[in-house]
Design an enzyme around this catalytic site. Structure first.
Site, PDB file in Angstrom:
ATOM      1  N   MET A 105       0.813  -1.273  -0.096  1.00 28.65           N
ATOM      2  CA  MET A 105       0.064   0.179   0.075  1.00 28.65           C
ATOM      3  C   MET A 105       0.861   1.095   0.065  1.00 28.65           C
ATOM      4  O   MET A 105       0.604   2.240  -0.836  1.00 28.65           O
ATOM      5  CB  MET A 105      -1.104  -0.319   1.139  1.00 28.65           C
ATOM      6  CG  MET A 105      -2.128   1.231   1.418  1.00 28.65           C
ATOM      7  SD  MET A 105      -2.978   1.453  -0.060  1.00 28.65           S
ATOM      8  CE  MET A 105      -4.054  -0.056   0.013  1.00 28.65           C
ATOM      9  N   ASP A 124       9.987   4.123   6.624  1.00 30.39           N
ATOM     10  CA  ASP A 124       9.856   2.766   7.045  1.00 30.39           C
ATOM     11  C   ASP A 124      10.924   2.449   7.956  1.00 30.39           C
ATOM     12  O   ASP A 124      12.096   3.283   8.120  1.00 30.39           O
ATOM     13  CB  ASP A 124       9.733   1.271   6.069  1.00 30.39           C
ATOM     14  CG  ASP A 124       8.800   0.307   6.791  1.00 30.39           C
ATOM     15  OD1 ASP A 124       9.153  -0.398   7.583  1.00 30.39           O
ATOM     16  OD2 ASP A 124       7.719   0.251   6.193  1.00 30.39           O
ATOM     17  N   HIS A 157      -8.501   7.070   2.905  1.00 26.98           N
ATOM     18  CA  HIS A 157      -8.508   5.864   2.639  1.00 26.98           C
ATOM     19  C   HIS A 157      -8.512   5.412   0.945  1.00 26.98           C
ATOM     20  O   HIS A 157      -9.092   5.649   0.472  1.00 26.98           O
ATOM     21  CB  HIS A 157      -9.792   5.088   3.372  1.00 26.98           C
ATOM     22  CG  HIS A 157      -9.687   3.685   2.832  1.00 26.98           C
ATOM     23  ND1 HIS A 157     -11.173   2.953   2.755  1.00 26.98           N
ATOM     24  CD2 HIS A 157      -8.983   2.701   2.869  1.00 26.98           C
ATOM     25  CE1 HIS A 157     -10.908   1.736   2.724  1.00 26.98           C
ATOM     26  NE2 HIS A 157      -9.755   1.711   2.796  1.00 26.98           N
ATOM     27  N   ASN A 201     -16.039  -0.056   3.396  1.00 27.55           N
ATOM     28  CA  ASN A 201     -15.899  -0.918   4.101  1.00 27.55           C
ATOM     29  C   ASN A 201     -17.128  -1.317   4.875  1.00 27.55           C
ATOM     30  O   ASN A 201     -17.291  -2.428   5.296  1.00 27.55           O
ATOM     31  CB  ASN A 201     -14.572  -0.959   4.731  1.00 27.55           C
ATOM     32  CG  ASN A 201     -13.495  -1.529   4.112  1.00 27.55           C
ATOM     33  OD1 ASN A 201     -13.454  -2.215   3.018  1.00 27.55           O
ATOM     34  ND2 ASN A 201     -12.140  -0.915   4.317  1.00 27.55           N
TER      35      ASN A 201
END
Length: 716
Positions: free
Chosen positions: A325, A344, A451, A501
């Site tokens: 993602m 990260d 999202h 969702n």
């Protein structure tokens, strides 16, 4: 000035040549509304009356040439009686043909987009000169119809039946070199040379160097193709196109049939055949739904503009988390021109993120969609980092770490102290409440949800989620950034699962309920794919990832226990416990292996039935209508609840969100359009038939009241 109307102007140029300019007043683009077509007729009359005009150049006063017909008029127009619609269509065609029949040379100078009716008016001109920045095409099949202003008649006579079939049945837009190659245009020039080149072409016609009258006759005559060749072209194309289009999109095949019927007719008779076929397509439920999707998109675009007021410009972004993602978000941002940091805590994760980016770019390169310079530009716009050192230079930070509340709160609180004042923080969470995540932030007003949907580069939707304390400026900035990177933002209010969702998990719950009752997951997949979904629920869970689905399900069960809490072990539980996480590990409900080209191939794994036997009744056959009802009712009812609760702002936003976010069948228009198509009272009765299964199937009080009052979600 020879003529001045609200859409068209006729202006004298040089050497008895006039400019026939389409320039709609108080509009940013030109489109053929009913009033514009009436004005076209008046402008043609003015040209006919002025005997000093010896040549004509068709131009546009907008950056785009003509974007097509005014689709916002389609719903009302297509609801008219067949005879009324046909008469109106033929009258419009008479005006287009009148332009074509002017006794003087005409050249279209196409400076920008010329789609649909915009390109059809260009086909009426004797010659076409195209800017290197322009594109042309006939995309009507994407709305369930086909060209109705002579496109199926003139185009085959200009570029041949085989090329015309491809252009019309795919609905693709074409670049200048493609249009020139097949003869759809006669010249391609730089934008600053366009008008001069068009005038030069008119002068050549006036001087007798070009036989423009032969061009007129060519388009008005029968198709120059031998009978046996015509049969081969049309009969070969029909099954191929039908297979590509699928059973729910009849317009491409009907377009071929129309072209075949009128191939050996002269123009006016051929146009009558085209018009009758157009009316037939305009009356289908498919067209009604596809037009609804289009008009929903236009409405949402207008609404989004109101959210963008006060937005801060995003010159640089950042994404936290370099998984699939995170890599997808980094790719999308960089590809659309906004540099991005990808952070990260492990180099191996950053490497994987860049592998995702490189893989997407290589596919684009191999398909000829980008060159090596574009690839290098995108890669250079992504900065990998293990620290927050440059985060004081970014305008938007998107968190895309593990879907766990405590981790998200920790990471966001950490980055909040390091960014510049005013930087927007956003979470890519798919289910967790934005208001809940914001509780550890010092400035919750600068925080919202963004999202994205997977895969990021393909799915057009972004849900921008407004938390309890999210400011208007934050929403505006998030919406503006979403637009900038080529996505369609829909602003929704906060709740677990948000809009998309929240609607989808009841669908998954219905799926596991069917398996519990003895249904075959493969049968469910096949039925729902025939219904129109791009993939069935089992296949979809494999693609999403069973671990992601299982975790999301736990969150949703806790949020909505009255209808989602299970008192039984589900098929999803079994897959999760067996670590059959789907495509990412090569096995889920199905097994996955790569072919020689590296494409994942889905195969049946019989061992799954043994696993599912532990959580299901003995195998039982379900009728197709039964499966559709049990799968669709929970999803539709949850969409109704989100609308009633104000989570989503309108039926239009709800339905567009489902089409763009999860691939709800576009030809059905969306969940609320689907309820309307069944009829609210019929849908409520159907839901009540299954109400004993669980609260997932129980209609809301307001929906029942709407049904009693004969209301609809979409007004006629």
């Amino acid at each position: 000035m020879i003529y001045k109307g609200r859409a068209f102007k006729v202006i004298k140029l040089e050497d008895d040549i006039a400019e026939f300019r389409f320039d709609m007043e108080e509009a940013s683009v030109n489109k053929f509304s009913e009033s514009a077509i009436e004005d076209l007729n008046s402008a043609i009359e003015a040209v006919e009356a002025d005997k000093t005009i010896k040549g004509l150049v068709l131009t546009s006063g907008k950056d785009s040439f003509v974007v097509g017909a005014d689709i916002t008029e389609f719903s009302n127009m297509f609801s008219q009686d067949d005879s009324v619609l046909l008469d109106k269509l033929l009258k419009s065609n008479t005006i287009f043909s009148r332009f074509e029949d002017l006794p003087l040379p005409t050249v279209a100078a196409i400076n920008g987009i010329a789609f649909g009716g915009g390109f059809e008016i260009c086909l009426c001109a004797d010659y076409r000169v195209l800017s290197t920045q322009a594109r042309v095409g006939l995309p009507e099949v994407k709305l369930g119809i086909y060209p109705g202003w002579g496109g199926t008649v003139r185009l085959p006579r200009l570029i041949g039946a085989d090329n015309a079939i491809e252009w019309i049945c795919t609905g693709k837009e074409h670049k200048p070199d493609e249009a020139l190659k097949v003869g759809a245009v006669d010249a391609v020039v730089a934008p600053d040379k366009l008008l001069v080149s068009a005038i030069s072409l008119v002068k050549k016609c006036m001087a007798g160097a070009l036989d423009y009258t032969a061009r007129k006759e060519e388009k008005k005559s029968k198709l120059k193709l031998a009978n046996i060749e015509a049969m081969m072209v049309f009969e070969t194309a029909k099954p191929f196109v039908e297979n590509k289009a699928g059973p729910y999109y009849p317009a491409p095949v009907e377009a071929i049939k129309s072209m075949q019927r009128h191939a050996y007719m002269e123009r006016d008779k051929a146009i009558e055949v085209e018009a009758k076929g157009f009316v037939k397509m305009a009356k289908t439920d498919v067209t009604n739904s596809l037009v609804t999707v289009f008009t929903n998109d236009q409405l949402v675009k207008k609404k989004v503009k109101s959210f963008r007021e006060g937005a801060r410009e995003t010159k640089k972004a950042a994404v936290l988390g370099a998984g699939i993602m995170g890599g997808g978000i980094a790719y999308q941002s960089a590809y659309k021109g906004t540099p991005i940091l990808m952070k990260d805590i492990q180099q191996i994760a950053l490497d994987h993120g860049m592998e995702e980016v490189q893989g997407l770019l290589i596919k684009q390169l191999n398909r000829g969609r980008i060159d090596s310079n574009k690839m290098a530009e995108v890669l250079n716009s992504i900065t990998q980092t293990l620290s927050y050192g440059d985060f004081n230079t970014v305008d938007v930070v998107i968190e895309a770490v593990v879907e766990k509340l405590s981790i998200k709160q920790t990471v966001l609180a950490e980055v909040e102290s390091l960014v510049q004042p005013g930087t927007v923080l956003a979470s890519n969470t798919s289910t967790i409440s934005i208001t809940e995540i914001a509780k550890t932030l010092k400035a919750p007003d600068k925080f919202c949800g963004m999202h994205f949907f997977s895969p990021v580069h393909r799915m057009p939707l972004i849900e921008v989620i407004v938390g309890e304390k999210t400011s208007k400026e934050t929403v505006a900035t998030a919406v503006e950034y979403a637009n900038k990177i080529g996505k369609k933002p829909i602003v929704v209010n906060d709740c677990p699962g948000f809009f998309v969702n929240r609607a989808v998990f009841p669908y998954f719950a219905a799926f596991t309920g069917l398996i519990r009752d003895g249904a075959d997951f493969q049968q469910i997949d096949k039925v729902m794919e025939r219904f129109g979904w791009p993939m069935g629920p089992a296949y979809l869970l494999d693609v999403v990832g069973m671990d992601t689905g299982h975790h999301g399900n736990l969150v949703m069960e806790e949020a909505y226990p009255d209808r989602l809490k299970k008192n039984f072990r589900t098929a999803l539980d079994v897959m999760y416990d067996e670590q059959r996480f789907g495509q990412k590990v090569g096995k889920g409900f199905y097994r996955y292996e790569k072919d020689k080209k590296g494409k994942l191939i889905k195969t049946v794994d019989e061992s799954v039935y043994t696993l599912l036997a532990t959580v299901s009744e003995p195998s039982k056959h379900f009728e197709e209508d039964d499966i559709i009802a049990r799968m669709m009712i929970p999803l539709c009812l949850e969409v109704v609840r989100t609308l009633e609760e104000g989570i989503i702002g309108s039926p239009q936003e709800a339905d567009l969100g489902l089409v763009m976010g999860v691939g709800f069948p576009p030809f059905r228009g969306g969940a609320l359009k689907y309820i309307d198509s069944l009829g609210l009272s019929e849908f409520v009765a159907l839901a009540n038939k299954y109400a004993s299964l669980s609260r997932l199937y129980q209609p809301t009080e307001k929906l029942q009241e709407m049904a009693r009052n004969g209301e609809m979600f979409y007004n006629a």
